[in-house]
Write a protein that holds these residues in place. Structure first.
Motif, PDB file in Angstrom:
ATOM      1  N   GLY A 193      -1.774  -6.316  10.419  1.00  0.00           N
ATOM      2  CA  GLY A 193      -2.141  -5.031   9.835  1.00  0.00           C
ATOM      3  C   GLY A 193      -3.595  -4.988   9.421  1.00  0.00           C
ATOM      4  N   ILE A 194      -4.040  -3.802   9.039  1.00  0.00           N
ATOM      5  CA  ILE A 194      -5.397  -3.631   8.532  1.00  0.00           C
ATOM      6  C   ILE A 194      -5.456  -4.129   7.085  1.00  0.00           C
ATOM      7  CG2 ILE A 194      -5.823  -1.671  10.057  1.00  0.00           C
ATOM      8  CD1 ILE A 194      -5.427   0.193   7.663  1.00  0.00           C
ATOM      9  N   TYR A 241      -1.162  -4.594   3.884  1.00  0.00           N
ATOM     10  CA  TYR A 241      -0.212  -4.375   4.983  1.00  0.00           C
ATOM     11  C   TYR A 241       0.355  -5.676   5.540  1.00  0.00           C
ATOM     12  CZ  TYR A 241      -1.897   0.360   4.668  1.00  0.00           C
ATOM     13  OH  TYR A 241      -2.208   1.604   4.194  1.00  0.00           O
ATOM     14  N   ASP A 246     -13.482   3.040  11.835  1.00  0.00           N
ATOM     15  CA  ASP A 246     -13.215   2.991  10.400  1.00  0.00           C
ATOM     16  C   ASP A 246     -14.526   3.237   9.668  1.00  0.00           C
ATOM     17  OD1 ASP A 246     -11.695   2.871   8.155  1.00  0.00           O
ATOM     18  OD2 ASP A 246     -11.332   0.725   8.203  1.00  0.00           O
ATOM     19  N   ASN A 282     -11.273  -4.106   9.795  1.00  0.00           N
ATOM     20  CA  ASN A 282     -10.189  -3.284  10.328  1.00  0.00           C
ATOM     21  C   ASN A 282     -10.285  -3.040  11.824  1.00  0.00           C
ATOM     22  OD1 ASN A 282      -8.838  -3.105   7.904  1.00  0.00           O
ATOM     23  ND2 ASN A 282      -9.738  -1.152   7.325  1.00  0.00           N
ATOM     24  N   TYR A 292      -3.752   1.310  -3.170  1.00  0.00           N
ATOM     25  CA  TYR A 292      -3.562  -0.140  -3.123  1.00  0.00           C
ATOM     26  C   TYR A 292      -2.765  -0.590  -4.349  1.00  0.00           C
ATOM     27  CZ  TYR A 292      -7.312  -0.515   0.411  1.00  0.00           C
ATOM     28  OH  TYR A 292      -8.083  -0.410   1.542  1.00  0.00           O
ATOM     29  N   ASN A 318       0.831  -1.199   0.000  1.00  0.00           N
ATOM     30  CA  ASN A 318       0.000   0.000   0.000  1.00  0.00           C
ATOM     31  C   ASN A 318       0.862   1.244   0.000  1.00  0.00           C
ATOM     32  OD1 ASN A 318      -1.979   2.136   1.033  1.00  0.00           O
ATOM     33  ND2 ASN A 318      -3.296   0.329   0.969  1.00  0.00           N
ATOM     34  N   LYS A 328       0.238   4.073   1.377  1.00  0.00           N
ATOM     35  CA  LYS A 328       0.270   4.677   2.708  1.00  0.00           C
ATOM     36  C   LYS A 328       0.935   3.711   3.667  1.00  0.00           C
ATOM     37  CE  LYS A 328      -2.766   6.001   6.541  1.00  0.00           C
ATOM     38  NZ  LYS A 328      -4.161   5.951   7.051  1.00  0.00           N
ATOM     39  N   GLN A 329       2.091   4.087   4.171  1.00  0.00           N
ATOM     40  CA  GLN A 329       2.800   3.228   5.111  1.00  0.00           C
ATOM     41  C   GLN A 329       3.119   4.016   6.379  1.00  0.00           C
ATOM     42  OE1 GLN A 329       3.667  -0.039   5.065  1.00  0.00           O
ATOM     43  NE2 GLN A 329       2.658  -0.364   3.095  1.00  0.00           N
ATOM     44  N   ASP A 360       0.291   3.372  12.172  1.00  0.00           N
ATOM     45  CA  ASP A 360      -1.127   3.256  12.524  1.00  0.00           C
ATOM     46  C   ASP A 360      -1.795   2.091  11.798  1.00  0.00           C
ATOM     47  OD1 ASP A 360      -0.889   5.454  14.131  1.00  0.00           O
ATOM     48  OD2 ASP A 360      -1.631   6.872  12.638  1.00  0.00           O
ATOM     49  N   CYS A 361      -1.172   1.624  10.743  1.00  0.00           N
ATOM     50  CA  CYS A 361      -1.757   0.528   9.945  1.00  0.00           C
ATOM     51  C   CYS A 361      -1.362  -0.849  10.473  1.00  0.00           C
ATOM     52  CB  CYS A 361      -1.317   0.661   8.484  1.00  0.00           C
ATOM     53  SG  CYS A 361      -1.744   2.241   7.735  1.00  0.00           S
ATOM     54  N   TYR A 362      -0.506  -0.878  11.497  1.00  0.00           N
ATOM     55  CA  TYR A 362      -0.013  -2.141  12.037  1.00  0.00           C
ATOM     56  C   TYR A 362      -0.222  -2.187  13.552  1.00  0.00           C
ATOM     57  CZ  TYR A 362       2.468  -2.424   7.554  1.00  0.00           C
ATOM     58  OH  TYR A 362       2.777  -2.457   6.214  1.00  0.00           O
TER      59      TYR A 362
END
Length: 406
Positions: free
Chosen positions: A383-384, A388, A224, A242, A98, A53, A55-56, A59-61
């Motif tokens: 991850g979400i 991720y 979310d 999520n 994505y 993704n 966006k890294q 917060d995504c993990y």
């Protein structure tokens, strides 16, 4: 033969670990219980393999050691991932952040990874189930249903417990435990949630844009938004997935858990009241409750909402007062359902929990057993939705493989 490195599990992290170790000059063998490499990859991204993704950020993990997770992800980051896949023949395209293969097929990602593994000269032993691993002096002895293997270093990449039909059945977690590692209780994540309310059978198959706010013991825990999917026994869809890891763990700890669904997240409360007033109170001809709401909500949701307010679809809107309109708006902005569990690992996309990240070094080597490494879903990182978990597989596999000769 004594290999420099033996990799247990030929999934995403296992193939990456093998390629990384081979790049450093190690002799490498992969032991995989399935008859092919990367079987679980075929199911990712609804068969299209969303492999990372744009966006890294952290917060995504989720992990018990965010600093170490961040360091691993930073070392083998997005740009390196894209270059790696381009080099093995996977050209990417991006949609809403994505990344997918341009072929739109998860099978092409699996195929290119497998071809890279074979081209680099990694030994591959398919249909081989690892039974036990022990360390004798400086050598790991791996007992399998196909015989015994020996290696100077060993990387465990056997996955967690999600999707056991793909081979992730928790057996490698037991091996980690046998070496004295603490395994944080594995639980389903990115999974459908089950609810206490009895009306869900009426909503099966309904989809609605909205937001989901999770409360644990009355404290806001996760949020979310996106397309919510209703099932016969609860809620599903990406926004539910999520927040699911928080909900499942809280339920497992016997805490009070509920979700607040906002079915009009793009409307403020006052704006929604105005729309409801216009649709239900100020029509130029007599209408039923269903007539007034049918242009705003799915008809199955209308029936459930009206029953919660003690009305029926056929009742006249003349029965409504200003206070009733405000009560309806409140319900539509804060439709609460009690979470009592989730679907099992068969339905889960990933596992939350795993080998405690505090028990490994920055190179993902065991602090308890020198020469033993971990990568992928086996570790306490999840991850979400959005590529991720595969990014973690690529990053952790790369680090573990790169360091086996150091």
């Amino acid at each position: 033969m004594v290999y420099d490195c033996l990799v247990v599990g030929g999934g995403a992290s296992g193939m990456m670990a093998a390629l990384s170790a081979k790049e450093e000059g190690a002799s490498v063998c992969i032991l995989e219980k399935n008859n092919l490499l990367g079987k679980k990859i075929l199911a990712t991204g609804n068969g299209r393999c969303n492999f990372t993704n744009e966006k890294q950020n952290l917060d995504c993990y989720f992990s018990g050691n965010h600093e170490l997770a961040e360091e691993v992800l930073h070392c083998f980051h997005l740009e390196r991932t894209l270059v790696f896949f381009s080099n093995i023949g996977v050209l990417s395209k991006v949609k809403d952040g994505y990344y997918y293969p341009r072929s739109n097929q998860a099978s092409s990602v699996r195929y290119c990874l497998e071809k890279a593994v074979m081209a680099k000269g990694v030994d591959f032993r398919p249909s081989t189930t690892v039974k036990k691993i022990k360390k004798e002096k400086d050598i790991f002895v791996i007992s399998t249903d196909q015989g015994e293997y020996r290696a100077k270093k060993c990387i465990l990449c056997g996955g967690g417990m999600a999707s056991p039909k793909s081979g992730s059945d928790g057996s490698v977690l037991k091996i980690a435990k046998s070496f004295g590692h603490h395994v944080i209780k594995p639980l389903p994540a990115l999974v459908q949630l089950t609810c206490k309310e009895k009306f869900f059978f009426k909503l099966k198959g309904v989809r609605a844009m909205g937001s989901v706010t999770l409360f644990v013991n009355d404290k806001k825990t996760a949020y979310d938004e996106g397309e919510i999917q209703f099932t016969k026994d609860g809620i599903s869809g990406i926004p539910v997935f999520n927040i699911s890891r928080h909900a499942v763990r809280a339920v497992d700890q016997k805490k009070e858990v509920y979700a607040s669904l906002d079915l009009f997240p793009d409307f403020s409360f006052d704006v929604l009241v105005t729309h409801l007033r216009q649709q239900l109170l100020y029509r130029s001809y007599p209408v039923t409750m269903k007539d007034g709401l049918i242009g705003m909500l799915n008809e199955h949701i209308i029936g459930v909402v009206l029953k919660e307010l003690h009305y029926s679809c056929e009742d006249s809107t003349n029965l409504l007062s200003e206070d009733d309109i405000r009560s309806m708006a409140s319900l539509l902005k804060d439709f609460r359902v009690q979470i009592i569990g989730s679907h099992d690992f068969e339905s889960a996309q990933v596992t939350s929990g795993g080998v405690d990240l505090n028990e490994v070094t920055n190179y993902l080597e065991s602090k308890k057993v020198p020469g033993l490494y971990f990568a992928g879903e086996l570790l306490d990182v999840d991850g979400i939705c959005g590529g991720y978990n595969l990014q973690w597989a690529w990053s952790s596999g790369y680090i573990a493989g790169k360091c086996v000769l150091e």
